[in-house]
Design a protein around this motif. Structure first.
Motif, short mmCIF file in Angstrom:
data_model
loop_
_atom_site.label_atom_id
_atom_site.label_comp_id
_atom_site.label_asym_id
_atom_site.label_seq_id
_atom_site.Cartn_x
_atom_site.Cartn_y
_atom_site.Cartn_z
N VAL A 182 7.65 7.04 -4.49
CA VAL A 182 8.50 7.68 -3.47
C VAL A 182 9.34 6.62 -2.75
CG1 VAL A 182 8.51 9.14 -1.41
CG2 VAL A 182 6.79 9.51 -3.16
N ALA A 183 8.71 5.48 -2.45
CA ALA A 183 9.43 4.42 -1.75
C ALA A 183 10.63 3.93 -2.58
CB ALA A 183 8.49 3.25 -1.46
N ARG A 191 19.23 -4.28 2.21
CA ARG A 191 18.28 -5.36 1.88
C ARG A 191 16.93 -4.70 1.61
NH1 ARG A 191 17.39 -8.92 6.59
NH2 ARG A 191 17.90 -7.08 7.83
N ILE A 192 16.44 -4.85 0.39
CA ILE A 192 15.16 -4.22 0.05
C ILE A 192 14.09 -5.31 0.03
CG2 ILE A 192 13.94 -2.73 -1.57
CD1 ILE A 192 16.69 -1.77 -2.60
N LEU A 193 13.25 -5.30 1.05
CA LEU A 193 12.18 -6.30 1.18
C LEU A 193 10.92 -5.74 0.53
CD1 LEU A 193 14.28 -7.26 3.27
CD2 LEU A 193 12.42 -7.73 4.84
N ILE A 194 10.35 -6.50 -0.41
CA ILE A 194 9.22 -5.98 -1.19
C ILE A 194 8.07 -6.97 -1.13
CG2 ILE A 194 8.51 -5.16 -3.48
CD1 ILE A 194 11.62 -5.05 -4.11
N ILE A 204 10.56 1.67 6.88
CA ILE A 204 9.29 1.00 6.53
C ILE A 204 8.48 1.90 5.62
CG2 ILE A 204 7.16 0.04 7.46
CD1 ILE A 204 8.43 0.01 10.19
N TRP A 205 7.88 1.31 4.60
CA TRP A 205 7.05 2.09 3.67
C TRP A 205 5.65 1.53 3.64
CZ3 TRP A 205 8.80 6.56 1.49
CH2 TRP A 205 10.14 6.85 1.76
N THR A 206 4.69 2.29 4.18
CA THR A 206 3.28 1.90 4.20
C THR A 206 2.43 3.13 4.46
OG1 THR A 206 1.61 0.57 5.36
CG2 THR A 206 3.44 1.33 6.68
N GLN A 207 1.16 3.07 4.02
CA GLN A 207 0.22 4.17 4.31
C GLN A 207 -0.62 3.82 5.52
OE1 GLN A 207 -0.07 6.86 2.01
NE2 GLN A 207 0.39 6.02 0.00
N ASP A 208 -0.46 2.60 6.03
CA ASP A 208 -1.30 2.11 7.12
C ASP A 208 -0.59 2.42 8.45
OD1 ASP A 208 -2.49 0.58 9.08
OD2 ASP A 208 -2.71 -1.21 7.83
N ASP A 220 0.82 -1.22 0.00
CA ASP A 220 0.00 0.00 0.00
C ASP A 220 0.85 1.27 0.00
OD1 ASP A 220 1.05 -0.28 2.56
OD2 ASP A 220 -0.62 0.80 3.46
N ALA A 221 2.18 1.12 -0.05
CA ALA A 221 3.05 2.31 0.01
C ALA A 221 2.93 3.15 -1.26
CB ALA A 221 4.50 1.86 0.18
#
Ligand code: NDP
Length: 481
Positions: free
Chosen positions: A265-266, A287-290, A416-420, A260-261
């Motif tokens: 931008v992320a 480490r880029i966790l997707i 951390i990348w999220t809109q939540d 949901d990021a």
């Protein structure tokens, strides 16, 4: 050619036996100067000078010390471009980065602690009407500050400024790889008439000058930033004389991108987090966790943005990434890439040496590298490479992301990348790391605690945390009849 000397008791000296080592510009592989290969004798002289200076400096009051630190900050700022050029030549980082980040942040460190010491507070407890306890926070004495090569003046000042503000006298030992701006700091001290012996800077290698500083019986504390193996050794040696130790060590930091990021931008920030300063920042997201549902989409963006980075002469304004700091480190990073290939990794972009023409034809340039498909237990996902190499790792659920993020011996930072908002709070609390950024990376507030858990370090720097480290708390209990 710069001939660096030790700065002891307000004066400049060569090493006692006249031995010196070379400074190499990693962008051209050319020798640009020499520095003294110091050892025990030079450390002894610096400790003697600092011990003598301590009596006056420690009792002179916060206003006096604050004034000197503000003066030092102003003097560095007035020579910002010269400092930035030296930092760029010495470390290979883009001049634009040294101008915008390294040197301004070093100035900010001195200013911050010059101000902080004026507002420092202590606590008092009234037990019964007739009993008062209060806490005196007193400087430790002579302390050692040992710093690495990746952010030379910035990390050096991050230690020296709070140590001096709190009333200690300092022996600084900068990295042998990047001694130039520490020397310019010493020259600046002389120019402004900084009190003699309060700050001493001894150049040399870790095993000689650094080890002598750590083992010295009259040095009360060591503040160290560097690799985990060195930190472990320093901790062992310092424990012999029961010194206080602060250790800021390595990292293998995750950037976690949820479905949901804001993916644009992320991805932009993930690339910045992976490759800033050629990936040579302890806080880099290697480490880029997707999340699997957006893996292909994010992967495409990461590849595109990585390929768009300009690698080249650090002195050119268009350059995004400069040279790797030394030939030895360059070889180490390439070795890690080879290991990743052997472990089944698929190099998506980069993975090769780059040749830059002209002045930089012999420089140590590496293409920014993205790799996918490596099992999480393999070294590229476990060991700190400390270069422009990042791995892509898919995950399905929040709990799997947390499990993968925590599955290394390190615990310095995470992004951390999220809109939540709920997810951001939940994940932040479960990550084993000293710093968590949500929808940003490397945002800086000097008042916050800075440091890592597990093998990323012991103790915290920043704000009051640093002032507490460099002071001893003494309880005074008064009974009044
Ligand atoms: P090192 O650990 O090799 O060196 C750091 C400093 O310690 C240098 O000044 C070095 O001297 C000195 N040193 C080496 N051996 C000894 C010893 N036996 N006794 C005393 N001092 C010694 O780290 P690097 O310079 O290679 O820096 C990279 C490392 O720093 C990475 O692992 C990175 O993650 C970490 N780092 C951590 C940060 C954090 O805040 N957590 C921030 C930035 C970097 P010399 O180099 O002169 O030989």
């Amino acid at each position: 050619m710069t001939r660096i000397q030790n700065y002891i008791d307000g004066q400049f000296f060569d090493s006692d036996d006249g031995l010196s080592l070379e400074i190499i510009d990693p962008s051209s592989a050319e020798k640009i100067g020499t520095f003294p290969d110091s050892a025990q004798k030079e450390i002894d002289a610096a400790v003697k000078s600092a011990t003598k200076a301590f009596e006056h400096w420690s009792t002179s009051g916060p206003e006096y010390r604050s004034k000197w630190l503000f003066s030092l900050a102003d003097a560095i700022e007035s020579k910002l471009t010269e400092f930035a050029i030296a930092e760029s030549r010495d470390s290979g980082k883009p001049l634009s980065v040294a101008k915008m980040v390294d040197i301004p942040r070093a100035v900010a460190n001195f200013r911050f602690f010059a101000g902080a010491i004026l507002h420092d507070q202590s606590e008092a407890y009234v037990d019964r009407p007739s009993v008062l306890n209060y806490t005196l926070r007193q400087p430790l004495g002579v302390v050692g500050c040992i710093s690495p090569w990746n952010l030379p003046l910035y990390l050096f000042s991050w230690k020296i400024a709070p140590a001096l503000a709190a009333g200690n006298c300092v022996i600084g030992k900068p990295s042998e790889v990047t001694p130039l701006t520490a020397h310019m700091l010493a020259e600046t001290c002389v120019e402004i008439g900084f009190p003699r012996g309060v700050l001493n800077i001894v150049h040399g290698t870790g095993p000689r000058a650094g080890a002598a500083l750590v083992a010295h019986p009259d040095v009360k504390a060591i503040s160290f930033t560097g690799g985990t193996a060195t930190g472990r050794l320093i901790s062992r040696v310092a424990s012999e004389s029961l010194k206080k130790v602060s250790l800021e060590l390595g990292g293998k930091n995750p950037t976690i991108i949820f479905e949901d990021a804001d993916l644009e931008v992320a991805s932009t920030t993930a690339v910045k987090a992976a490759f800033s300063n050629q990936g040579q920042i302890c806080l880099c997201g290697s480490r880029i966790l997707i999340q699997a549902s957006v893996y292909d989409q994010v992967k495409a963006k990461l590849i595109e943005k990585t390929k768009a980075l300009t690698v080249g002469d650090p002195l050119e304004s268009a350059t995004d990434m400069g040279a790797i700091v030394s030939m030895a480190h360059f070889d180490k990073v390439l070795h890690h890439i080879e290991l990743a290939r052997k472990d089944g990794g698929h190099v998506l972009t980069g993975g090769v040496r780059l040749h830059v023409s002209g002045r930089c034809e012999n420089g140590y340039f590496l293409a920014p590298t993205l790799i996918e498909g490596i099992p999480h237990t393999c070294s590229a996902n476990q060991e700190e490479i400390f270069g422009p190499v990042a791995t892509l790792i898919p995950f399905e659920t929040e709990s799997e992301a947390i499990q993968l993020a925590n599955d290394t011996k390190y615990g310095l930072s995470a992004s951390i990348w999220t809109q939540d908002l709920n997810q951001a709070h939940r994940v932040s609390s479960k990550l084993s790391s000293g710093i968590v950024w949500v929808n940003c990376w490397m945002h800086r507030d000097l008042r916050t605690p800075f440091g890592g858990v597990k093998e990323s370090g012991v103790g915290r720097e920043g704000g009051l945390y640093a002032l507490r480290f460099f002071t001893e708390a003494k309880n005074v209990c008064i009974k009044m009849d």
